[in-house]
Design an enzyme around this catalytic site. Structure first.
Site, mmCIF file in Angstrom:
data_model
loop_
_atom_site.group_PDB
_atom_site.id
_atom_site.type_symbol
_atom_site.label_atom_id
_atom_site.label_comp_id
_atom_site.label_asym_id
_atom_site.label_seq_id
_atom_site.Cartn_x
_atom_site.Cartn_y
_atom_site.Cartn_z
ATOM 1 N N ALA A 198 63.185 -104.208 68.474
ATOM 2 C CA ALA A 198 61.926 -104.557 67.821
ATOM 3 C C ALA A 198 61.686 -106.061 67.918
ATOM 4 O O ALA A 198 62.602 -106.844 68.192
ATOM 5 C CB ALA A 198 61.938 -104.117 66.360
ATOM 6 N N ALA A 199 60.446 -106.431 67.657
ATOM 7 C CA ALA A 199 60.048 -107.837 67.520
ATOM 8 C C ALA A 199 59.338 -107.994 66.185
ATOM 9 O O ALA A 199 58.626 -107.080 65.739
ATOM 10 C CB ALA A 199 59.149 -108.269 68.671
ATOM 11 N N VAL A 200 59.519 -109.140 65.542
ATOM 12 C CA VAL A 200 58.969 -109.381 64.212
ATOM 13 C C VAL A 200 58.001 -110.559 64.292
ATOM 14 O O VAL A 200 58.316 -111.600 64.893
ATOM 15 C CB VAL A 200 60.083 -109.670 63.189
ATOM 16 C CG1 VAL A 200 59.499 -109.815 61.790
ATOM 17 C CG2 VAL A 200 61.124 -108.551 63.204
ATOM 18 N N ILE B 7 58.632 -114.424 64.909
ATOM 19 C CA ILE B 7 59.671 -115.067 64.096
ATOM 20 C C ILE B 7 61.046 -114.435 64.307
ATOM 21 O O ILE B 7 62.044 -114.884 63.732
ATOM 22 C CB ILE B 7 59.317 -114.991 62.596
ATOM 23 C CG1 ILE B 7 59.091 -113.545 62.153
ATOM 24 C CG2 ILE B 7 58.102 -115.841 62.304
ATOM 25 C CD1 ILE B 7 58.803 -113.396 60.677
ATOM 26 N N GLY B 8 61.122 -113.386 65.103
ATOM 27 C CA GLY B 8 62.407 -112.756 65.356
ATOM 28 C C GLY B 8 62.292 -111.680 66.409
ATOM 29 O O GLY B 8 61.224 -111.108 66.635
ATOM 30 N N LYS B 9 63.431 -111.403 67.054
ATOM 31 C CA LYS B 9 63.470 -110.360 68.080
ATOM 32 C C LYS B 9 64.877 -109.806 68.138
ATOM 33 O O LYS B 9 65.854 -110.561 68.141
ATOM 34 C CB LYS B 9 63.052 -110.912 69.448
ATOM 35 C CG LYS B 9 63.024 -109.870 70.572
ATOM 36 C CD LYS B 9 62.478 -110.480 71.839
ATOM 37 C CE LYS B 9 63.423 -111.486 72.447
ATOM 38 N NZ LYS B 9 64.637 -110.826 73.008
ATOM 39 N N GLY B 10 64.979 -108.491 68.153
ATOM 40 C CA GLY B 10 66.271 -107.841 68.246
ATOM 41 C C GLY B 10 66.344 -106.927 69.451
ATOM 42 O O GLY B 10 65.586 -107.067 70.419
ATOM 43 N N ASP C 83 75.350 -101.254 60.518
ATOM 44 C CA ASP C 83 75.114 -102.376 61.436
ATOM 45 C C ASP C 83 74.963 -103.662 60.639
ATOM 46 O O ASP C 83 74.075 -104.482 60.894
ATOM 47 C CB ASP C 83 73.862 -102.113 62.276
ATOM 48 C CG ASP C 83 73.748 -103.078 63.461
ATOM 49 O OD1 ASP C 83 74.777 -103.673 63.837
ATOM 50 O OD2 ASP C 83 72.637 -103.239 63.996
ATOM 51 N N LYS D 1 49.043 -124.396 62.681
ATOM 52 C CA LYS D 1 50.074 -124.888 63.586
ATOM 53 C C LYS D 1 51.355 -125.264 62.859
ATOM 54 O O LYS D 1 52.259 -125.845 63.445
ATOM 55 C CB LYS D 1 49.552 -126.107 64.351
ATOM 56 C CG LYS D 1 48.394 -125.768 65.298
ATOM 57 C CD LYS D 1 47.983 -126.995 66.084
ATOM 58 C CE LYS D 1 46.840 -126.657 67.041
ATOM 59 N NZ LYS D 1 46.409 -127.855 67.824
#
Length: 577
Positions: free
Chosen positions: A155-157, A149-152, A350, A173
């Protein structure tokens, strides 16, 4: 001689007599105070309040310092003795003046006591997280992991759920969040949020990328200790609590208490890096060699378990524009979160729309939480000051959103960067995005925080209240000494949203009226909390946060800023026209 000329001569004579008496009697008063200071026994003559005097004069006679009472007593004694008229007039006038000052101090003490009593009531009602704390969950095997659901940058979430609450196969799904604008019923747009994934995966797991911390749990926790700043008390397994975390910024970063506008980490543990969905495509270089022969990552890393929020502030603003009231509440939430961090000795460093998560309360109002503490400053001494003696000392995260005092700092002997107001500056920059404008400090706009001038700041939409516009410009002042703190800025927004009627007829600072309004506001908030779900709304949380942090000086400064901005509004409207 005319009457007018006689009156003017009399006034001049009285003024000259008063000035002559001021010097002589000033020395007499000083000598008397010196004698009383070194006197061993009690004074023979003591000023006592008299019952037959008017109530206002009795206040002067019984003032705490006693100086006004002594001066007035001397004036009345000389009235019936051989004291000169000018000395009698001087002592009486000076005593009344000191009494007036003492009365003002007494009003301030009463206002401060009111603030302290309100603060004590609301600080007992600590914020409770909506998610129930689970007793296990210290292993990666305790969770079911869904889609990314996210990536910075570090890190990855992934969405996740506890093994005991496994999602249904038929709903696996479902997409994370879909925003849809439907034109129905007289052109009104209704936002519908599809949250089936949130129901099935109420948690989110953040997997840090371990490129140089080693593979032991101790080394990982030491290197990534800033990520544990928003961790709950039982986030780390008890067997690991003895580990001394001496990360980049000191020994054992301070852990902040729970707050509705700050992310909460429920579990933190180390585990072997798994091959999660999208890993080979999204971040192959940070995988260990057992998963990717060309990868540079270590075998183990840090995992953080948090609440699953629908999307980031940036994602929300890309598809929706909040109205002015909602926008003001969103800015206020960021200021409340920043103030909570500053009070506990943490600078985020940040703060941007990508690092702010968002959900909705029962009334549809966005609730914001500050996340991603990988770049934070969390020293043990809570000074928020970082010695900058070398270019290898990290200033923080995104260089485009660094406050001027941070980005312009040059390393050297004795140089210290003060971060106490840098996050408040970042809130001012993010506020442009909240009100539908581009962030003026992104490269596409062109302003640089290192050398911009305040007059270059773009105008906000005319629909934004003038007090909010003034506040944002104050937050973006280059000089931090002229910039309000997050607490003062939050108080200004609170007063402009809920205290507008209390300040509407005021052109000067009247703390008595303000104290009365605070008492009424406290009663309203307490009734909301006792009468159903309205006490869990964003507005109720903000009001409780405001009342639990009441301090007289911060409140007085906020009112002065508002009154000063109100005086400048007519001139600003003329210039804009």
């Amino acid at each position: 001689m005319s009457v007018k000329h006689a009156i003017s001569r009399g006034l001049e004579l009285g003024r000259s007599v008063f000035q002559l008496g001021l010097l002589k009697s000033g020395f007499r008063v000083a000598a008397k105070l010196r004698v009383d200071r070194f006197r061993v026994g009690p004074s023979v003559r003591t000023a006592q309040p008299q019952a037959f005097l008017p109530s206002r004069y009795r206040f002067y006679r019984s003032s705490l310092r006693g100086l006004a009472a002594q001066l007035q007593s001397a004036g009345f004694r000389r009235r019936f003795t051989c004291g000169s008229p000018r000395n009698r007039a001087l002592c009486l006038a000076f005593g009344l003046g000191v009494g007036l000052i003492e009365e003002q101090f007494e009003d301030d003490r009463k206002s401060a006591a009111t603030c302290q009593e309100i603060q004590a009531v609301f600080r007992r009602k600590r914020f409770q997280s909506p998610l129930k704390m689970f007793t296990s969950g210290y292993k990666l095997e305790d969770y079911i992991i869904g889609n990314q659901i996210g990536k910075g940058s570090n890190a990855a979430v992934y969405e996740a759920a506890a093994q005991s609450a496994s999602p249904k196969e038929s709903d696996s799904k479902c997409s994370l969040v879909q925003l849809r604008d439907d034109d129905e019923e007289e052109g009104l747009k209704t936002r519908s949020v599809m949250c089936c994934s949130l129901r099935n995966f109420p948690l989110a797991i953040k997997m840090m990328w371990n490129l140089g911390a080693g593979s032991s749990s101790e080394a990982i926790l030491k290197s990534m200790s800033q990520e544990l700043v928003p961790a709950a008390a039982q986030a780390v397994k008890q067997g690991k609590e003895h580990i001394i975390l001496d990360g980049q910024f000191g020994v054992l970063p301070r852990r902040v208490s729970a707050h509705p506008n700050v992310i909460r980490v429920y579990r933190a543990f180390t585990a072997d890096v798994p091959l999660l969905p999208g890993a080979q495509e999204e971040y192959p270089d940070v995988l260990p060699t057992r998963l990717n022969p060309a990868g540079l990552g270590n075998n183990r890393t840090l995992f953080l378990v948090m609440k699953h929020y629908p999307y980031t502030l940036r994602q929300y603003l890309e598809v929706s524009t909040p109205d002015c009231r909602q926008g003001s509440l969103m800015v206020l939430q960021l200021l409340e979160g920043v103030d909570h961090l500053c009070r506990q000795g943490v600078a985020h460093r940040d703060l941007k729309s990508d690092n702010v998560l968002l959900e909705f309360d029962s009334g549809g109002c966005p609730r914001l939480v500050i996340s991603d503490f990988g770049c934070c400053l969390a020293q043990r001494d809570s000074s928020l000051q970082l010695p900058f003696n070398s270019m290898w000392v990290s200033k923080g995260g995104n260089a485009s959103l660094m406050a001027p005092e941070v980005v312009t700092a040059v390393p050297g002997c004795g140089v210290v960067i003060d971060y106490s107001k840098s996050d408040a500056w970042a809130v001012g920059a993010v506020s442009y995005e909240i009100f539908g404008k581009q962030n003026p400090f992104y490269r596409a706009v062109g302003l640089e925080s290192s050398k911009y001038e305040e007059k270059q700041l773009p105008l906000l939409p005319s629909t934004v209240p003038a007090e909010v516009q003034s506040l944002i410009r104050l937050l973006l002042r280059r000089n931090p000494s002229k910039r309000p703190s997050a607490r003062v800025a939050a108080n200004m927004l609170h007063l402009s949203i809920w205290g507008r009627n209390a300040l509407a007829s005021q052109n000067t600072l009247d703390m008595k009226k303000l104290a009365d309004w605070l008492l009424c506001q406290s009663a309203v908030v307490l009734l909301k909390g006792c009468c159903g779900p309205s006490g869990n709304s964003v507005e109720a949380e903000l009001q409780r946060s405001f009342l639990s942090n009441l301090e007289l000086e911060d409140l007085r400064t906020a009112v002065c800023f508002l009154l000063y901005g109100r005086q400048l509004q007519p001139a600003a409207s003329i210039l804009s026209a």
